[in-house]
Structures are given as structure tokens and as C-alpha cells.
Design an enzyme around this catalytic site. Structure first.
Site, PDB file in Angstrom:
ATOM      1  N   LYS A  85       0.840  -1.209   0.000  1.00 31.39           N
ATOM      2  CA  LYS A  85       0.000   0.000   0.000  1.00 31.39           C
ATOM      3  C   LYS A  85       0.873   1.257   0.000  1.00 31.39           C
ATOM      4  CE  LYS A  85      -3.463  -2.337   2.651  1.00 31.39           C
ATOM      5  NZ  LYS A  85      -4.268  -2.429   3.848  1.00 31.39           N
ATOM      6  N   GLN A 129      -5.325  -2.455   9.531  1.00 32.45           N
ATOM      7  CA  GLN A 129      -5.028  -3.738   8.893  1.00 32.45           C
ATOM      8  C   GLN A 129      -5.622  -4.888   9.709  1.00 32.45           C
ATOM      9  OE1 GLN A 129      -3.546  -3.771   5.917  1.00 32.45           O
ATOM     10  NE2 GLN A 129      -3.625  -5.986   5.760  1.00 32.45           N
ATOM     11  N   ASP A 152     -11.837   1.453   3.755  1.00 30.60           N
ATOM     12  CA  ASP A 152     -12.049   0.018   3.571  1.00 30.60           C
ATOM     13  C   ASP A 152     -13.535  -0.309   3.396  1.00 30.60           C
ATOM     14  OD1 ASP A 152      -9.827  -1.624   3.406  1.00 30.60           O
ATOM     15  OD2 ASP A 152      -9.397  -1.478   5.552  1.00 30.60           O
TER      16      ASP A 152
HETATM   17  N1  LIG Z   1      -8.328  -3.500   6.881  1.00 28.20           N
HETATM   18  C1  LIG Z   1      -8.004  -4.367   5.947  1.00 28.20           C
HETATM   19  N2  LIG Z   1      -8.323  -4.096   4.667  1.00 28.20           N
HETATM   20  C2  LIG Z   1      -7.986  -4.976   3.669  1.00 28.20           C
HETATM   21  O1  LIG Z   1      -8.299  -4.736   2.501  1.00 28.20           O
HETATM   22  C3  LIG Z   1      -7.290  -6.176   4.010  1.00 28.20           C
HETATM   23  C4  LIG Z   1      -6.975  -6.392   5.354  1.00 28.20           C
HETATM   24  N3  LIG Z   1      -7.348  -5.480   6.301  1.00 28.20           N
HETATM   25  N4  LIG Z   1      -6.322  -7.504   5.730  1.00 28.20           N
HETATM   26  C5  LIG Z   1      -5.851  -8.490   4.778  1.00 28.20           C
HETATM   27  C6  LIG Z   1      -6.594  -8.485   3.466  1.00 28.20           C
HETATM   28  C7  LIG Z   1      -5.759  -9.007   2.296  1.00 28.20           C
HETATM   29  N5  LIG Z   1      -5.702  -7.913   1.352  1.00 28.20           N
HETATM   30  C8  LIG Z   1      -4.890  -7.842   0.191  1.00 28.20           C
HETATM   31  C9  LIG Z   1      -5.038  -6.891  -0.758  1.00 28.20           C
HETATM   32  C10 LIG Z   1      -4.168  -6.790  -1.826  1.00 28.20           C
HETATM   33  C11 LIG Z   1      -3.129  -7.679  -1.982  1.00 28.20           C
HETATM   34  C12 LIG Z   1      -2.135  -7.553  -3.088  1.00 28.20           C
HETATM   35  O2  LIG Z   1      -2.153  -6.592  -3.824  1.00 28.20           O
HETATM   36  N6  LIG Z   1      -1.185  -8.484  -3.239  1.00 28.20           N
HETATM   37  C13 LIG Z   1      -0.065  -8.405  -4.158  1.00 28.20           C
HETATM   38  C14 LIG Z   1       1.015  -9.434  -3.827  1.00 28.20           C
HETATM   39  C15 LIG Z   1       1.207  -9.787  -2.371  1.00 28.20           C
HETATM   40  C16 LIG Z   1       2.339 -10.771  -2.080  1.00 28.20           C
HETATM   41  O3  LIG Z   1       3.468 -10.573  -2.595  1.00 28.20           O
HETATM   42  O4  LIG Z   1       2.065 -11.754  -1.349  1.00 28.20           O
HETATM   43  C17 LIG Z   1      -0.422  -8.593  -5.617  1.00 28.20           C
HETATM   44  O5  LIG Z   1      -1.451  -9.233  -5.879  1.00 28.20           O
HETATM   45  O6  LIG Z   1       0.316  -8.145  -6.483  1.00 28.20           O
HETATM   46  C18 LIG Z   1      -2.994  -8.669  -1.049  1.00 28.20           C
HETATM   47  C19 LIG Z   1      -3.879  -8.764   0.012  1.00 28.20           C
HETATM   48  C20 LIG Z   1      -6.362  -6.845   1.864  1.00 28.20           C
HETATM   49  N7  LIG Z   1      -6.896  -7.100   3.062  1.00 28.20           N
END
Ligand SMILES: Nc1nc(=O)c2c([nH]1)NC[C@@H]1CN(c3ccc(C(=O)N[C@@H](CCC(=O)O)C(=O)O)cc3)C=[N+]21
Ligand SMILES: NC(=O)C1=CN([C@@H]2O[C@H](COP(=O)(O)OP(=O)(O)OC[C@H]3O[C@@H](n4cnc5c(N)ncnc54)[C@H](OP(=O)(O)O)[C@@H]3O)[C@@H](O)[C@H]2O)C=CC1
Length: 277
Positions: A85, A129, A152
């Protein structure tokens, strides 16, 4: 995507690609044509569009949007997401305010930071988070983020507005919104289609189902107590898999031509990969 003649969806996130892949025109377990949509390319395009808007905003009002993220504890995955982020903010020109607190932080202490960001005019959105440590009430913390800064979309007011006809929420889950954006930017027609959302969490499944319904899909939600998930999913034109179970959705669960989005991020051991999963 295809392993041993079967199309898998829940493992497509093993490289950590968020809501990354859409597979179309699945024909049969042995003979099929699948179109994979490049979610990363679409994400880059969206980021570029935002960067242009931010730079115009800086020129006209001299300010940029500010995102605050509160991270409690030392979960590796959460730390990675916060880093992503931060980097994304830098890339589009947002200001980023990060707070990292130890596992044993009290609820009152976290609330103090939430309130500090509520009162800071340079912060336009605050994310706490998830998951939070067990001794913290998620409900109390998420409810304390002012509704105007609830990026969120997890404040009950925003969730309620999303669920009601004609009431626009100020924000909604970006993961759910991202799925709709992928469908729209890929030219997938949503109206009149049967969509199956697998998973009903606050963060993806439920808002995803509501957004599809708003766009006039007929929506069925599959969850852990659904007795016949394969049968239900086989009727779907659009499938959004938002489950923490790798390789749950099999090729045999899908109707030929179905569009499949996989939101799950579930590491599956793979020693041929550099990361080992
Ligand atoms: N308050 C809160 N809001 C959230 O939105 C929230 C949360 N807590 N807790 C966990 C989950 C999970 N989540 C992700 C979003 C984007 C990627 C993302 O962009 N991932 C990268 C790669 C990640 C890696 O390298 O493992 C990608 O797809 O390119 C991952 C995980 C949002 N969450
Ligand atoms: N790409 C992104 O932006 C994001 C990705 N994620 C990823 O998405 C996945 C889901 O996350 P999240 O929604 O937070 O997870 P939760 O654990 O909160 O919810 C999972 C949902 O899946 C359902 N479920 C679990 N097992 C089964 C099963 N065998 N059959 C059918 N349904 C099942 C659960 O049902 P029940 O309600 O009955 O328990 C629940 O509704 C995870 O892999 C997570 O890492 C999460 C957030 C953002």
C-alpha cells in the site's frame, strides 16, 4: 492454470496476485480455451489514471489524498500488504501515514491513533489492517474510524448504504470493487447474468455479492455450510472465489464459458518456485 486437465482457481494466487485472473471460455476438462485476464496490467492502468488525477489535484488545490494505515502486530503477510500500500501510494502521489504497533497494544491505544487520524485533515482515509490481535475488538476499532475516512468500507454505515437501494456508500471494499472493475474493463456483461460468489466475509464476499446485485446480476452466495457448492457454481456465468481454501474450485465446478475471478491468496507449497510456494 490448467493442471492435469483440470482448471484450478484458488491456487492462482500463489504468487500473491490480488484478484488477478479471469478465465473465460472453459470448454471441458480435457479440451478447453481459456482467456486469462492480466489483472496486473489493468491495475497499472488504474494506477496511471489515479496518478494523473492526483497530479491535477496538486496543481489545482495544492493537496494530495492522504492514506493512513494502522498495523498492529508482526504478521508477515500483513506487513507485506502494508508495504504494498505504501509503495502504491508513492506511485500515485498519495501521502502515506503508517503506524506500526506491537502485538500487546491495548485497545485504547489503538483507538487513540484512530482518533488522531480522524482529526488530521491531511488524512482522507484510514485503514486498520486486519486481522487484529485476539484481545482487540475489531467491531470497536472499525466503528471508531469516522465514516468519511472509512476507505475500507467496513463501517456499518457504509456497509448499510451499500446494501440499500439508491444509498451511495462513501467507500466500499476495494477488493470487491476491484472485481467489478476487472469485469467492466474486460467487457464482461454483468446484467442478467447468474453470478456465484464463494465466500461471505465482510471484506470481499458480501460486498462483492452486493455490487454484482446492484449491477443487475442474479447472485447466489456459496459458503462453508452450502451442501452442494459444485452444483450451484456450475450454474454460474460469473464466479468470484473469495475463500481461504486453496484449489477449492475445480474445473468440473464450472460451466463452459464461465468467467472466473479468484480473489483468494492461499499459499500452496511449490518447490519449483523461488519463494517455495
Ligand atoms: N483493513 C483491511 N483491509 C484490507 O483490505 C485487508 C486487510 N485489512 N487484511 C488483509 C486483506 C488481504 N488484502 C490484500 C489486498 C491486496 C493484496 C495484493 O495486492 N497483493 C499483491 C502481492 C502480495 C504478495 O506478494 O504476497 C499482488 O497481488 O500483487 C494482497 C492482500 C487486503 N486485506
Ligand atoms: N485480493 C484481495 O484483495 C483480498 C484477498 N483476500 C483473500 O481472500 C480469501 C478470503 O478472505 P476473507 O474473505 O477475508 O476470508 P474469511 O476467512 O473471512 O472468509 C472466507 C469465506 O469463505 C467461506 N468458506 C470457507 N471454506 C469454504 C468451503 N469449503 N466452501 C465454501 N465456502 C467456504 C467461509 O464461509 P463461512 O462464512 O460459512 O465461514 C467464509 O464466508 C483469503 O485467501 C484472503 O487471503 C482477502 C481480502 C482481500
Amino acid at each position: 492454470m490448467a493442471k492435469g486437465g483440470e482448471m484450478l482457481t484458488q491456487d492462482t494466487q500463489q504468487d500473491g496476485q490480488a484478484c488477478q485472473e479471469v478465465v473465460q471460455e472453459y470448454r471441458s476438462a480435457t479440451e478447453h480455451t481459456a482467456t486469462i485476464i492480466d489483472g496486473k496490467a489493468i491495475a497499472r492502468q488504474v494506477q496511471q489514471e489515479i496518478a494523473v488525477k492526483v497530479s491535477k489535484m496538486k496543481e489545482s488545490v495544492g493537496k494530495a489524498p492522504g492514506l493512513a494505515v494502522i498495523l498492529v502486530g508482526t504478521r508477515k503477510d500483513s506487513e507485506t500488504y502494508v508495504q504494498i500500500k505504501k509503495k502504491a501510494c508513492e506511485e500515485v502521489g498519495f501521502d502515506f501515514f503508517g503506524v506500526k504497533l506491537p502485538d500487546n497494544t491495548t485497545q485504547d491505544e489503538i483507538l487513540k491513533f484512530v482518533k488522531k487520524f480522524n482529526d488530521n485533515p491531511a488524512v482522507h482515509g484510514t485503514q486498520v489492517q486486519l486481522p487484529l490481535p485476539k484481545h482487540i475488538s475489531e467491531e470497536a476499532i472499525l466503528g471508531a474510524v469516522t465514516v468519511e475516512k472509512d476507505v475500507d468500507g467496513l463501517h456499518p454505515m457504509n456497509v448499510g448504504r451499500l446494501a440499500m437501494q439508491g444509498r451511495n456508500p462513501m467507500f466500499m471494499s476495494f477488493s470487491a470493487k476491484g472485481c467489478i472493475e476487472l469485469l467492466l474493463r474486460t467487457g464482461v456483461v454483468i446484467q442478467g447474468k447468474h453470478a456465484v460468489v464463494i465466500g461471505r466475509s465482510n471484506i470481499v464476499g458480501t460486498p462483492g455479492a452486493l455490487l454484482l446485485q446492484q449491477r443487475n446480476a442474479t447472485v447466489t452466495v456459496v459458503h462453508s455450510k452450502t451442501p452442494n457448492p459444485a452444483e450451484v457454481t456450475r450454474n454460474a456465468d460469473i464466479v468470484i472465489a473469495a475463500v481461504g481454501v486453496p484449489e477449492l474450485v475445480r474445473g468440473s465446478w464450472l460451466k463452459p464459458g464461465a468467467v472466473v475471478l479468484d480473489v483468494g491468496i492461499n499459499p500452496v507449497e511449490d518447490l519449483s518456485k523461488k519463494k517455495g510456494y
